[in-house]
Design a protein around this motif. Structure first.
Motif, PDB file in Angstrom:
ATOM      1  N   ARG A  69       0.849  -1.194   0.000  1.00  0.00           N
ATOM      2  CA  ARG A  69       0.000   0.000   0.000  1.00  0.00           C
ATOM      3  C   ARG A  69       0.884   1.243   0.000  1.00  0.00           C
ATOM      4  N   VAL A  70       0.710   2.073  -1.019  1.00  0.00           N
ATOM      5  CA  VAL A  70       1.567   3.247  -1.225  1.00  0.00           C
ATOM      6  C   VAL A  70       0.716   4.509  -1.149  1.00  0.00           C
ATOM      7  N   ARG A  71       1.116   5.429  -0.311  1.00  0.00           N
ATOM      8  CA  ARG A  71       0.464   6.738  -0.212  1.00  0.00           C
ATOM      9  C   ARG A  71       1.299   7.742  -1.005  1.00  0.00           C
ATOM     10  N   PRO A  96      -0.320   9.386  -9.366  1.00  0.00           N
ATOM     11  CA  PRO A  96      -0.478   7.978  -9.751  1.00  0.00           C
ATOM     12  C   PRO A  96       0.828   7.209  -9.583  1.00  0.00           C
ATOM     13  N   LEU A  97       0.711   5.897  -9.466  1.00  0.00           N
ATOM     14  CA  LEU A  97       1.886   5.043  -9.341  1.00  0.00           C
ATOM     15  C   LEU A  97       2.679   5.035 -10.640  1.00  0.00           C
ATOM     16  N   PRO A  98       3.990   4.751 -10.591  1.00  0.00           N
ATOM     17  CA  PRO A  98       4.786   4.684 -11.823  1.00  0.00           C
ATOM     18  C   PRO A  98       4.231   3.616 -12.753  1.00  0.00           C
ATOM     19  N   ARG A 126      16.311   7.914  -0.709  1.00  0.00           N
ATOM     20  CA  ARG A 126      16.193   8.812  -1.844  1.00  0.00           C
ATOM     21  C   ARG A 126      16.538   8.045  -3.119  1.00  0.00           C
ATOM     22  N   LEU A 127      15.708   8.193  -4.160  1.00  0.00           N
ATOM     23  CA  LEU A 127      15.921   7.548  -5.445  1.00  0.00           C
ATOM     24  C   LEU A 127      15.988   8.591  -6.540  1.00  0.00           C
ATOM     25  N   GLY A 128      16.570   8.194  -7.692  1.00  0.00           N
ATOM     26  CA  GLY A 128      16.839   9.165  -8.734  1.00  0.00           C
ATOM     27  C   GLY A 128      15.645   9.533  -9.588  1.00  0.00           C
ATOM     28  N   ASP A 129      14.855   8.537 -10.022  1.00  0.00           N
ATOM     29  CA  ASP A 129      13.769   8.827 -10.953  1.00  0.00           C
ATOM     30  C   ASP A 129      12.623   7.857 -10.725  1.00  0.00           C
ATOM     31  N   ARG A 139       9.744   2.541  -9.424  1.00  0.00           N
ATOM     32  CA  ARG A 139       9.002   1.348  -9.851  1.00  0.00           C
ATOM     33  C   ARG A 139       9.733   0.072  -9.446  1.00  0.00           C
ATOM     34  N   ARG A 140      11.038   0.015  -9.734  1.00  0.00           N
ATOM     35  CA  ARG A 140      11.803  -1.183  -9.393  1.00  0.00           C
ATOM     36  C   ARG A 140      11.817  -1.426  -7.883  1.00  0.00           C
ATOM     37  N   ARG A 141      11.918  -0.344  -7.116  1.00  0.00           N
ATOM     38  CA  ARG A 141      11.950  -0.484  -5.664  1.00  0.00           C
ATOM     39  C   ARG A 141      10.598  -0.941  -5.129  1.00  0.00           C
TER      40      ARG A 141
END
Length: 697
Positions: free
Chosen positions: A450-452, A456-458, A507-510, A515-517
């Motif tokens: 579950r993502v807040r 929209p999600l990637p 922290r992620l780049g893009d 999405r991968r994470r």
């Protein structure tokens, strides 16, 4: 395409693609609306002929009844009938007669199935094949297991499977390749060569290996033929000691090895096997009590019969095969109570459309076999497969003519490895000869990450059922928060202890990295739920163990078994490396997944290493264990995790889709076929490195 809908059987594809897609049909239909009737007829005729221009279906059928260098008591009767039955079945499926090559003894016009001829036929077939083609590699006859030291990759039990060609000569030396045998490693090489050319490969092996492997000449030799002459049963599968070494006037040259090809994911691959590697399979007069019954291999007869139902996918075809087994298996169990009877096995992209060159699946959701008992349906799936109580399902009933009736329903009682529900009222009056199955309409919310977030999600998230990622609102419980910081990058903040790191952020780049994470974290959440299920089982699998070993050079520094559930161990010291040693002495094979997440959050696949390969780990005993060691150089830093899942391989059971792989798999990797499967048990363990203080707690 909704489940149960039939893909077009013979439609031309878009240029550069395999045939079987629906896009082309829509384009042709729109064009025809604006054309005169004679032009419409011309286009229709071209559409019917077009598949031959875009792709060709070919088959190599090999049947070995006579082993000319061996005693006639070891010969078979049915392979020559098997290739004829398969040829007729393929012609009804649209194969051209000139595109079917037959190597069989006792068949008019067929070449003899000797080892060199088999390799030559495979070589010619490969030379003819082009991207978009479809190829069937079919083999019927004896198999054996052989200790082959020339084979680079050794099986967990140390043995190699061999198909016995007509000219097999038996033992020539110790630990040598079998003269006149076609090795499993060579079959794999040929399959890989076809796949590298963009060819879809279906392999069928109505053969088997010996029930055990021994070099002891005094060991009991099982009878090949049993029963009265008018209803004889012959068993396919010889021990090494039964094969006679016959001196040859001219030494038998080793056939040329298959060409070395780049390994590609087995998205265009399906294989059916008559039994597990340690089992034997029968040939007998089929159909039973039929007026025109004749000796046939059980798998071949079932495949030909299942094709009559017009299955849409390979899974549907294999389920139809399994449905034909119980009456025959029940009879054989009564006649031969001391024999272990075969469990058919399938692997590969089972949800791909039948006889099409497609790497995609008709559906990415699992299809669970079901059996009707009165007004109830019993599903061969449960909590360990991601099925939840009251989950919405689509119940499918396939009639003998291939018609599919579908109704929505809900699962009622659900336990670890099974579930039940009432037969929907609209399907209760169907006749008895029905194949039942059920498929979830969506992944269950209980397993979702579950993502807040504010947006929209990637796009492009791809996960194996039941893992999924869903967006939730501000007031709903969430596992993590995703924030798009613009030029500053992307931030993920853990909110739930379900991920084992509440309050931690990164922290992620893009968005692609996000999405991968998210995919990795969704798998991790499902793994934790599987571990929780494993903790509730007593003595998960007697005789199965997974031991983590820490090595310093050639010295074993320390080791310990992975207990079910989760565990933290001390981090590695300088110069140390980790390895996993798996041993199976349970007396039966297990379905196993070994996967992990490295310290950088990247998924790692150890077993199976390719999503199209089998996840079946071979049977072992205390006297002859099946063992395999996995070197784990990536399991070296804090944050890395190792996950191991195993379950006993119940004979003739339904699909087990655990969703435990590290990338979306090509449907389930192994499907088996027993009318009363034993209660299954689950071994699930996850290990992570921690600090010295955490490990001591």
């Amino acid at each position: 395409m909704s489940h149960g809908a039939r893909p077009p059987a013979r439609l031309p594809p878009p240029l550069g693609e395999g045939w079987g897609g629906g896009t082309r049909r829509s384009t042709v239909a729109r064009q025809c609306q604006s054309l005169p009737w004679f032009s419409w007829l011309l286009l229709l005729a071209l559409a019917c002929l077009a598949p031959r221009a875009f792709a060709t279906q070919r088959a190599l059928l090999v049947g070995v009844s006579e082993l000319v260098n061996q005693p006639q008591s070891l010969w078979l009767q049915a392979p020559r009938n098997d290739v004829a039955l398969m040829r007729d079945a393929l012609l009804r499926q649209g194969f051209g007669a000139g595109d079917i090559t037959t190597l069989a003894d006792g068949v008019s016009g067929a070449a003899l199935p000797e080892s060199q001829a088999i390799h030559d036929a495979l070589s010619r077939l490969l030379a003819q094949s082009r991207s978009g083609d479809f190829v069937l590699l079919y083999f019927s006859g004896h198999g054996t297991r052989w200790r082959d030291a020339t084979k680079r990759y050794q099986e967990p039990d140390g043995l190699a499977e061999n198909f016995l060609a007509r000219d097999v000569r038996g033992a020539v030396g110790v630990d040598s390749a079998l003269a006149g045998g076609v090795r499993d490693v060579d079959f794999d090489g040929w399959v890989q060569a076809f796949l590298a050319r963009g060819v879809f490969v279906w392999s069928v092996f109505d053969t088997c290996a010996a029930t055990s492997m021994t070099r002891n000449a005094a060991a009991a030799v099982p009878a090949v033929a049993e029963g009265p002459a008018d209803d004889e049963v012959r068993w396919r599968g010889l021990r090494a000691g039964q094969l006679r070494a016959v001196p040859a006037a001219v030494p038998l040259a080793a056939p040329a090895a298959p060409p070395v090809a780049e390994r590609v994911a087995r998205a265009r691959y399906v294989a059916f096997f008559a039994s597990e590697s340690h089992q034997i399979t029968p040939e007998l007069r089929l159909p039973r009590q039929g007026r025109n019954a004749r000796p046939q291999g059980l798998l071949t007869w079932a495949v030909a019969g299942a094709l009559e139902r017009r299955p849409a996918t390979w899974r549907e075809l294999f389920d139809g095969v399994l449905a034909l087994y119980p009456p025959v298996i029940d009879e054989l169990a009564q006649r031969f109570p001391t024999r272990e009877l075969p469990s058919p096995v399938a692997e590969g992209n089972l949800d791909a459309p039948l006889f099409a060159n497609s790497a995609g699946a008709v559906s990415t959701l699992p299809v669970w076999r079901a059996q009707r008992s009165g007004d109830s349906l019993v599903l061969q799936a449960g909590l360990a497969d991601g099925l939840q109580p009251q989950q919405e399902l689509r119940v499918n009933a396939t009639l003998e003519d291939g018609t599919v009736r579908s109704v929505q329903a809900r699962a009622s009682q659900v336990d670890l490895d099974g579930a039940s529900l009432a037969v929907p009222a609209a399907l209760r009056e169907l006749p008895g000869a029905v194949l039942w199955s059920a498929s979830p309409l969506a992944a269950p919310p209980a397993t979702a990450l579950r993502v807040r977030s504010d947006g929209p999600l990637p796009p492009g998230i791809g996960l194996d059922y039941p893992a999924s990622v869903v967006a939730v609102g501000a007031g709903a419980p969430a596992d993590l928060r995703w924030s798009d910081l613009g030029a500053a990058g992307q931030r993920l903040e853990w909110l739930s202890p379900a991920l084992g790191a509440g309050g931690v952020g990164e922290r992620l780049g893009d968005r692609a990295a996000v999405r991968r994470r998210l995919e990795t974290l969704a798998r991790l959440k499902w793994w934790r739920q599987l571990c929780a299920l494993g903790e509730g089982t007593q003595a998960p699998i007697d005789g199965f163990e997974a031991v983590l070993e820490v090595w310093n050079g050639d010295r074993l520094a320390r080791s310990g078994p992975l207990r079910t559930g989760g565990a933290k161990l001390l981090p590695l010291r300088d110069g140390e490396r980790a390895a996993l040693n798996v041993r199976n002495t349970s007396g039966h094979s297990v379905d196993m997944v070994v996967a992990g997440i490295d310290a950088q959050g990247r998924p790692r696949a150890e077993y199976p290493s390719d999503p199209g390969e089998s996840n079946r780990f071979e049977r072992g005993t205390r006297e002859a264990p099946a063992a395999k060691r996995f070197e784990l150089p990536w399991l070296s830093a804090e944050g890395a995790r190792l996950f191991v899942l195993a379950t006993p391989a119940a004979p003739q059971s339904g699909p087990r889709l655990f969703g435990a792989a590290v990338e979306p798999v090509l449907a389930d990797l192994r499907v088996r076929g027993q009318v009363e499967p034993p209660r299954r048990r689950l071994y699930a363990a996850m290990l992570s490195w921690g600090s010295a203080d955490a490990a001591s707690r």
